[in-house]
Design an enzyme around this catalytic site. Sequence first.
Site, short mmCIF file in Angstrom:
data_model
loop_
_atom_site.label_atom_id
_atom_site.label_comp_id
_atom_site.label_asym_id
_atom_site.label_seq_id
_atom_site.Cartn_x
_atom_site.Cartn_y
_atom_site.Cartn_z
N GLY A 151 0.78 -1.24 0.00
CA GLY A 151 0.00 0.00 0.00
C GLY A 151 0.80 1.28 0.00
N SER A 152 0.21 2.28 0.67
CA SER A 152 0.67 3.67 0.60
C SER A 152 2.13 3.86 0.99
CB SER A 152 -0.20 4.51 1.52
OG SER A 152 0.37 5.77 1.71
N THR A 153 2.80 4.75 0.27
CA THR A 153 4.18 5.08 0.60
C THR A 153 4.26 6.01 1.81
OG1 THR A 153 4.09 6.84 -1.05
CG2 THR A 153 5.06 4.76 -1.74
N GLY A 154 3.09 6.50 2.28
CA GLY A 154 3.04 7.25 3.53
C GLY A 154 3.39 6.36 4.73
N TYR A 164 -9.31 2.20 1.35
CA TYR A 164 -8.74 2.92 2.50
C TYR A 164 -9.77 3.62 3.39
CZ TYR A 164 -3.87 2.44 0.97
OH TYR A 164 -2.64 1.96 0.65
#
Lengths: 133, 408
Positions: free
Chosen positions: A61-64, B378
């Site tokens: 998922g997110s690179t955050g 999300y």
Amino acid sequence: MKLEGRTIVKGEAKGEALVTHDNISFMGTINPNTGIVIEKGHELEGECLKDKILVFPQSKGSTGGSYMLYDVVKNGYGPAGIINVMAESIVVIGAIVAELPMIDQIDINKINTGDQVYLNAGEGFAEVENKTD
Amino acid sequence: MKILNLTNEEKNMLQGKQGEMIKKSMEILETLGDIYGAERMIDINNVHSPGVSYRVTGDAGLNFVKEAAYKYNSCSKCIMTLNTIGIDYDKADELGFSKEFQEKQHELLKAYESIGAIGTYTCTPYLISNLPRYGEHIAWGESSAVAFANSVIGARTNREGGPTALAVALTGKAPAYGFHLDENRFGDFLVNVEIELNNDSEYGALGYYVGQIVGDKVPIFDGIKNPTLENLKALSAALASSGAVALYHIKGITPEVIKNGNMLKENYENITYGKEEKEEVLNKFSNKGKVDMVLFGCPHTSIDELKRIALNLKNKNFLSEVWINTSQPIASLGERLGYNKIIEKSGAKIVTDTCPVLSETVRDYDLMLTNSAKMAHYAPGLWNLTTTLLSLEEIIEAAVKGYWGGNI
């Protein structure tokens, strides 16, 4: 039982294993202010990471996720160490900055939630004491 | 294990001859290079940084960036665009974002600005003038943009997190591992797409299904015909939500596979995507009830998407909250072209710079309809609601009625 893998981030940690076979995105799976898993339907939904040796296949998922792993550790609700099957860059980057002991290339089927784990990431191994032993 | 060979300039950086922050940055990059067996560093001229929303950085990341900016007076050596933030920069009060969050967010943006970053605040930098060239080595974060840049453009990047994007920007160097190297750009999976894909949500469903299976491996799609920019944007975002896909190829469509021909590894695996697999994803995001939130623009809309949304919203009236997320330059063009006026007349809002993944909710919502598989994935965890993945037309019809699937 000694499990040998690859050093990702050096350091030692001891704690109870929290094991999942689902991948984790620190952005979206975890609340960084509480350490609680918030992703709906995740195998660990509702569990808290604090002081656990977190065992999961790899990040997604997110690179955050890198900063969020750093943040949850700084906030005092992070895991004590991480064991992965294959380390993916987003969690690796977070672990480097958070100085969180981490190894990978481990057969995580050999670890169960509740096992006592001594992680020696510098030497690239984990000593696992099964709960039922 | 391979050994990382550094040039004299890189050794000087590591020894602190260019300052503490460059040293710290090189140490992070060297550690990463050692883990993944990089043999050298490569020169990088283009960074897109994630970790720009205060929701992502928290105080830990905020202090990390502030230290780089003010304690060490760091300066980016190359173009450094910034990802989506946690507020609409111009309408933060109007949309109800908390004052405390706004202050922290602005602190973070000022620190990035001091480093020399460009305040693009979008997950689609490639739509607003950070467009790398084919084969260019770049260091990008934002999972959807990474997949788009690697796959659709044929640029080369690993999935960078905030700390490494910053380290690369300050040093102009990245370790040569992963997707920078030819040998890692071959396909592990062949995905046979047996059904026609008609819109962005169907491309998203495909990406979502495949992402869960392939993780961080490389899928090659066969059977996708003539996708639009927006279709590919949706596919990229979904692959990197359920999975960690940084690179995919589409036979006959994306540049690397056109150039190289067969890019499958010898022992590749097959995935079939048909009606059943599509239903499996749609069933996962199929909640019913009163619609109180609608979300378009994940990733941020293109100008053509904004136009299509405007045309579909003409003479409609919404009671529920409808957000269209986009970047400021696209919204600005939409304003000039009259799209925004049509959209706002319907009760919908154009919300720039941010999105529900990266901001904190200001109200309690139960059900969100979206045409983005990434958002559908999300939002339940991040905004504590349920989601339904539908087409643009289905969503608009439902939002006008105020409910989806059955009676009120």
